[in-house]
Design an enzyme around this catalytic site. Structure first.
Site, PDB file in Angstrom:
ATOM      1  N   HIS A  78     -11.820 -16.132  -2.324  1.00 57.89           N
ATOM      2  CA  HIS A  78     -13.216 -15.764  -1.998  1.00 57.89           C
ATOM      3  C   HIS A  78     -14.106 -16.952  -2.326  1.00 57.89           C
ATOM      4  CE1 HIS A  78     -16.903 -13.627  -1.745  1.00 57.89           C
ATOM      5  NE2 HIS A  78     -16.946 -13.105  -2.961  1.00 57.89           N
ATOM      6  N   ASP A 163     -12.739  -9.733  -6.073  1.00 55.52           N
ATOM      7  CA  ASP A 163     -13.849  -8.879  -6.530  1.00 55.52           C
ATOM      8  C   ASP A 163     -13.474  -7.399  -6.669  1.00 55.52           C
ATOM      9  OD1 ASP A 163     -15.898 -10.707  -6.923  1.00 55.52           O
ATOM     10  OD2 ASP A 163     -16.637 -10.579  -4.871  1.00 55.52           O
ATOM     11  N   HIS A 222     -13.147 -10.303 -12.080  1.00 55.54           N
ATOM     12  CA  HIS A 222     -14.154 -10.051 -13.117  1.00 55.54           C
ATOM     13  C   HIS A 222     -13.626  -8.984 -14.071  1.00 55.54           C
ATOM     14  CE1 HIS A 222     -17.330 -12.204 -10.965  1.00 55.54           C
ATOM     15  NE2 HIS A 222     -17.041 -11.523  -9.882  1.00 55.54           N
TER      16      HIS A 222
HETATM   17 FE1  FEO Z   1     -18.272 -11.832  -4.365  1.00 54.51          FE
HETATM   18 FE2  FEO Z   1     -17.383 -12.198  -7.730  1.00 54.51          FE
HETATM   19  O1  FEO Z   1     -18.056 -12.689  -6.038  1.00 54.51           O
END
Ligand code: FEO
Length: 392
Positions: A78, A163, A222
């Site tokens: 990404h 993500d 994340h």
């Molecule tokens: Fe769509 Fe964590 O960026």
């Protein structure tokens, strides 16, 4: 700054952003992480990087495992800068590395960095052998950008979905069972509501593909890595992607001199009388990104504004703009407010709710100056009416 081995010879080498409190409009009280994963095989591979200011932390972790100059591939799942922000500096530290990405990913990197790099382009379903292990790539456009893809390592039953399945949590723990389902679920829901919500149809397609893969670990870009609650988080994603809600009402409002608040309170009283759980949020004290977690689960959404300068209060306008962009579906809406003259506040709220194609089961309530007891009785009855409709 050590690497954490998550599977044999596969390491988390990301950065922990303890100070992050704001992520393009979204409050992140727990901070976040940007997760990069280092795979040691015949071909040494880094999957994703970190925000630019966390590059040294990632590099330090990589160096505890291997000399970065030995890295053969950098997979870019990404292009958004929280994951690609260190690509340029990483390639200076790992000059042999070839970028593995989608055609859309290449275009995005070129637009961001204006550099000519060595690319290996992969399409959905294609595989890359690393020696003992393979990476299979699946394009997941709009989860969360057009370039987004996920990497899957079948030999390890390991999904690296970027993500998707993420949470904004900074913590020393790396795995879901170390922090517990409650915090993980709350953070994943808040992340979904503020980032992924507009893309339910694309999430459903991605879930269909994922459901065919044996998976015992989901390592997003994340937050923490899922290994103990995989069926539960996939179930939650399935519900969110289908816009499934609970029999719950959310009242969001802002008020000038207290009248809109009085109406909000009377509506809450009426809803409560029907047995519907009610969440009431003032935009003076709750940030709109916190409120999105309530939107995610609430069937009924009641929005109120006083009238100011022939329109809504700016806090309500900002919330509705954010809400509309995130496109929650299958909700019941209701507009209310107060005014001195003109009365455009509640009317403007109603117009936005209508534009979202929600069911609007009652006419807006708009009361001049200060509500009297008879008006408050009517508001309460309207709350009861909406409550009964929410119950179905
Ligand atoms: Fe769509 Fe964590 O960026």
């Amino acid at each position: 700054m050590k690497a954490v081995e998550i599977k044999p010879k596969i390491y988390w080498v990301g950065g922990i952003d303890w100070d992050l409190r704001y992520f393009h409009g979204y409050k992140t009280p727990r901070g976040s992480t940007y997760n990069a994963y280092l795979i040691i095989d015949e071909k040494i591979t880094l999957v994703d990087t970190v925000k630019s200011y966390m590059f040294e932390e990632m590099l330090e972790r990589i160096k505890t495992v291997i000399d970065p100059k030995k890295i053969d591939y950098l997979v870019v799942n990404h292009v958004e800068m929280d994951h690609s922000g260190s690509v340029k500096t990483f390639l200076e530290a790992a000059p042999q590395a070839k970028i593995v990405t989608s055609p859309m990913g290449k275009k995005g990197l070129e637009r961001h960095f204006k550099k000519e790099w060595d690319y290996l382009l992969v399409k959905s379903g294609e595989e890359l052998s690393l020696g003992n292990r393979t990476i299979k790539f699946v394009q997941t456009p709009m989860v969360h950008w057009p370039d987004s893809m996920v990497s899957y390592i079948p030999e390890e039953k390991l999904l690296l979905p970027n993500d998707a399945f993420g949470q904004h949590i900074a913590s020393p723990e790396r795995f879901d069972d170390e922090l517990g389902w409650h915090i993980m679920h709350e953070s994943a829901a808040n992340y979904y509501a503020n980032i992924v919500l507009p893309y339910g149809d694309q999430v459903k397609k991605a879930l269909e593909t994922i459901s065919q893969l044996p998976i015992d670990m989901i390592a997003p870009s994340h937050g923490l890595i899922w290994r103990a609650n995989i069926p539960k988080i996939i179930d939650a994603y399935t519900n969110w992607a289908n816009h499934k809600t609970e029999c719950k009402a959310l009242i969001v409002y802002d008020t000038m001199w207290g009248s809109t608040k009085e109406i909000a309170t009377a509506l809450a009283s009426g809803l409560d009388a029907t047995g519907i759980p009610v969440i009431t949020r003032s935009l003076q004290t709750s940030h709109m990104s916190e409120i999105m977690s309530d939107v995610l689960v609430s069937k009924g959404i009641l929005v109120g504004s006083s009238t100011l300068n022939n329109g809504m209060l700016s806090s309500v306008a900002g919330f509705l703009n954010y809400l509309k962009g995130l496109r929650p579906q299958k909700r019941l809406g209701f507009a209310f407010g107060s005014y001195g003259w003109g009365g455009q506040g509640a009317k403007n709220v109603q117009e936005v709710l209508q534009s979202m194609s929600w069911e609007l089961p009652a006419e807006p309530i708009n009361i001049q100056y200060v509500p009297d007891p008879a008006e408050l009785d009517f508001v309460r009855e309207t709350g009861m009416k909406i409550g009964r409709i929410i119950k179905g």
